[in-house]
Design a protein around this motif. Structure first.
Motif, mmCIF file in Angstrom:
data_model
loop_
_atom_site.group_PDB
_atom_site.id
_atom_site.type_symbol
_atom_site.label_atom_id
_atom_site.label_comp_id
_atom_site.label_asym_id
_atom_site.label_seq_id
_atom_site.Cartn_x
_atom_site.Cartn_y
_atom_site.Cartn_z
ATOM 1 N N ASP A 134 8.960 -17.398 10.132
ATOM 2 C CA ASP A 134 8.503 -18.529 10.941
ATOM 3 C C ASP A 134 9.430 -18.821 12.124
ATOM 4 O OD1 ASP A 134 10.645 -19.420 9.477
ATOM 5 O OD2 ASP A 134 9.685 -21.251 8.736
ATOM 6 N N SER A 135 10.458 -17.999 12.305
ATOM 7 C CA SER A 135 11.384 -18.201 13.419
ATOM 8 C C SER A 135 10.886 -17.444 14.646
ATOM 9 C CB SER A 135 12.783 -17.716 13.047
ATOM 10 O OG SER A 135 13.614 -17.643 14.186
ATOM 11 N N PRO A 136 11.013 -18.029 15.845
ATOM 12 C CA PRO A 136 10.608 -17.299 17.052
ATOM 13 C C PRO A 136 11.437 -16.045 17.299
ATOM 14 C CG PRO A 136 11.752 -19.346 17.616
ATOM 15 C CD PRO A 136 11.480 -19.398 16.149
ATOM 16 N N GLN A 137 12.638 -15.963 16.695
ATOM 17 C CA GLN A 137 13.462 -14.770 16.879
ATOM 18 C C GLN A 137 13.069 -13.618 15.956
ATOM 19 O OE1 GLN A 137 15.427 -17.776 16.136
ATOM 20 N NE2 GLN A 137 15.594 -18.321 18.294
ATOM 21 N N TYR A 138 12.175 -13.888 14.999
ATOM 22 C CA TYR A 138 11.833 -12.875 13.999
ATOM 23 C C TYR A 138 11.334 -11.579 14.646
ATOM 24 C CZ TYR A 138 9.937 -10.910 9.659
ATOM 25 O OH TYR A 138 9.667 -10.111 8.577
ATOM 26 N N GLN A 139 10.566 -11.726 15.722
ATOM 27 C CA GLN A 139 9.993 -10.549 16.395
ATOM 28 C C GLN A 139 11.056 -9.656 17.026
ATOM 29 O OE1 GLN A 139 7.960 -11.474 20.174
ATOM 30 N NE2 GLN A 139 8.699 -13.585 19.933
ATOM 31 N N TYR A 140 12.271 -10.194 17.213
ATOM 32 C CA TYR A 140 13.324 -9.432 17.874
ATOM 33 C C TYR A 140 14.269 -8.735 16.904
ATOM 34 C CZ TYR A 140 11.779 -12.154 21.901
ATOM 35 O OH TYR A 140 11.020 -12.724 22.888
ATOM 36 N N ARG A 141 14.019 -8.865 15.606
ATOM 37 C CA ARG A 141 14.851 -8.141 14.648
ATOM 38 C C ARG A 141 14.684 -6.635 14.844
ATOM 39 N NH1 ARG A 141 14.264 -10.098 8.581
ATOM 40 N NH2 ARG A 141 15.902 -8.529 8.414
ATOM 41 N N LEU A 142 15.739 -5.883 14.563
ATOM 42 C CA LEU A 142 15.713 -4.439 14.761
ATOM 43 C C LEU A 142 14.891 -3.754 13.676
ATOM 44 C CD1 LEU A 142 16.695 -1.744 16.021
ATOM 45 C CD2 LEU A 142 18.715 -1.922 14.537
ATOM 46 N N ARG A 143 13.996 -2.864 14.100
ATOM 47 C CA ARG A 143 13.272 -1.984 13.190
ATOM 48 C C ARG A 143 13.658 -0.541 13.486
ATOM 49 N NH1 ARG A 143 8.740 -3.716 10.303
ATOM 50 N NH2 ARG A 143 8.028 -5.837 10.760
ATOM 51 N N ILE A 144 13.888 0.213 12.438
ATOM 52 C CA ILE A 144 14.048 1.662 12.539
ATOM 53 C C ILE A 144 12.929 2.263 11.701
ATOM 54 C CG2 ILE A 144 15.494 3.652 12.026
ATOM 55 C CD1 ILE A 144 17.926 2.025 12.635
ATOM 56 N N GLY A 145 12.010 2.902 12.378
ATOM 57 C CA GLY A 145 10.785 3.316 11.702
ATOM 58 C C GLY A 145 9.951 2.086 11.411
ATOM 59 N N SER A 146 9.531 1.925 10.184
ATOM 60 C CA SER A 146 8.715 0.772 9.797
ATOM 61 C C SER A 146 9.532 -0.310 9.104
ATOM 62 C CB SER A 146 7.578 1.224 8.869
ATOM 63 O OG SER A 146 8.112 1.845 7.699
ATOM 64 N N ASP A 147 10.823 -0.070 8.911
ATOM 65 C CA ASP A 147 11.644 -1.007 8.142
ATOM 66 C C ASP A 147 12.601 -1.779 9.045
ATOM 67 O OD1 ASP A 147 10.519 -0.085 5.743
ATOM 68 O OD2 ASP A 147 11.991 1.543 5.608
ATOM 69 N N PHE A 148 12.882 -3.024 8.640
ATOM 70 C CA PHE A 148 13.923 -3.781 9.306
ATOM 71 C C PHE A 148 15.273 -3.151 8.986
ATOM 72 C CE2 PHE A 148 10.823 -7.379 9.164
ATOM 73 C CZ PHE A 148 10.769 -7.593 10.540
ATOM 74 N N PHE A 149 16.138 -3.121 9.989
ATOM 75 C CA PHE A 149 17.474 -2.566 9.800
ATOM 76 C C PHE A 149 18.488 -3.662 10.091
ATOM 77 C CE2 PHE A 149 21.354 -0.352 11.013
ATOM 78 C CZ PHE A 149 21.426 0.650 10.055
ATOM 79 N N PRO A 150 19.410 -3.916 9.164
ATOM 80 C CA PRO A 150 20.367 -5.015 9.369
ATOM 81 C C PRO A 150 21.408 -4.674 10.427
ATOM 82 C CG PRO A 150 20.920 -3.801 7.383
ATOM 83 C CD PRO A 150 19.624 -3.219 7.884
ATOM 84 N N VAL A 151 21.679 -5.619 11.308
ATOM 85 C CA VAL A 151 22.780 -5.484 12.267
ATOM 86 C C VAL A 151 23.893 -6.468 11.931
ATOM 87 C CG1 VAL A 151 21.345 -4.596 14.140
ATOM 88 C CG2 VAL A 151 21.657 -7.065 13.880
ATOM 89 N N THR A 152 23.668 -7.322 10.939
ATOM 90 C CA THR A 152 24.666 -8.277 10.476
ATOM 91 C C THR A 152 24.557 -8.420 8.970
ATOM 92 O OG1 THR A 152 23.140 -10.133 10.809
ATOM 93 C CG2 THR A 152 24.671 -9.641 12.606
#
Length: 259
Positions: A54-72
């Motif tokens: 529900d956060s507006p920043q959610y769309q900017y999270r990093l994806r590698i392939g189809s999965d979210f990839f943690p940067v923190t």
């Protein structure tokens, strides 16, 4: 900490392009994310790995392939585990660092230099700060320094987390317990602004950003004094911990008074 005491400054001629040949492909994709967020200039209300749908920043999270990839991660110095990225266990690099809005660490806000770069003093991982596990957080930062591998930098302000971009770990200051991070690092070959010689910190005009607000002359003077008093920040942290945050004479526990 003996390996830190013997650490050498950043290698000559580090560059983004050279670093890409030293790290797994996932690191390069994460660096691309940091470069993109630096350009976008948004402020995150939570660290990326805590950002909800529900956060507006959610769309900017990093994806590698189809999965979210943690940067923190919650730990300030972060690198992905072997379950996500395969790398030499003897030469693991830190991927990112962030500070906390509430922490006993004394990370110093960005200094903006006249040449368009910035410098941050980032506290080393204190012994015992992560419980019984010893994950050699500082060793990962030293690996970055010795090999010229940049790290992503996120700095907490009063209004949220600001992605500053990539920085080289330019120096370790054992007398203060700081890593000196110098950015922003961009794509390309060696940039003459990044070098082991740190004398510019004493001679170049600087500006300091506090939560996006302007900085007074008094604040700049206080920062300059803090910068020159080598060892006092590290000593102060040890002293406050030893006396449980209270004055040994008056038993005063007000942090402003102790400062």
């Amino acid at each position: 900490m003996n390996d830190i005491d013997l650490a050498v400054p950043l290698m000559d001629g580090p560059s983004y392009d050279r670093a890409c040949s030293l790290v797994p492909s996932e690191y390069v994709e994460a660096w691309e994310w940091f470069l993109g967020e630096e350009q976008r200039g948004g402020v995150w209300t939570s660290l990326p790995h805590h950002t909800k749908e529900d956060s507006p920043q959610y769309q900017y999270r990093l994806r590698i392939g189809s999965d979210f990839f943690p940067v923190t991660r919650d730990s300030g110095i972060f690198w992905p585990g072997q379950d996500r990225v395969k790398q030499d266990p003897n030469k693991i690099f830190a991927l990112s660092v962030h500070n906390s809005k509430k922490s006993f660490y004394t990370d110093v806000p960005p200094l903006y230099l006249d040449d368009g770069t910035w410098v941050i003093k980032y506290s080393v991982q204190a012994p015992g700060a992560v419980g019984s596990r010893d994950q050699n957080y500082n060793r990962k930062m030293l690996n970055c320094m010795e090999c010229g591998v940049p790290v992503g930098v996120i700095f907490a302000t009063e209004v949220g987390y600001k992605v500053l971009g990539l920085a080289f770990v330019e120096r370790f200051e054992p007398e203060n317990g700081w890593f000196v991070l110098h950015g922003p690092v961009h794509k390309g070959g060696p940039d003459p602004r990044f070098a082991p010689d740190m004398s510019y910190l004493k001679h170049m005009p600087v500006d300091i950003e506090f939560a996006g607000q302007g900085t007074t002359d008094d604040e700049k003077v206080r920062y300059a004094l803090r910068r020159e008093r080598l060892g006092q920040q590290w000593f102060r942290k040890q002293l406050v911990a030893a006396y449980d945050g209270r004055c040994a004479v008056s038993d005063c526990g007000v942090s402003e008074a102790l400062e």
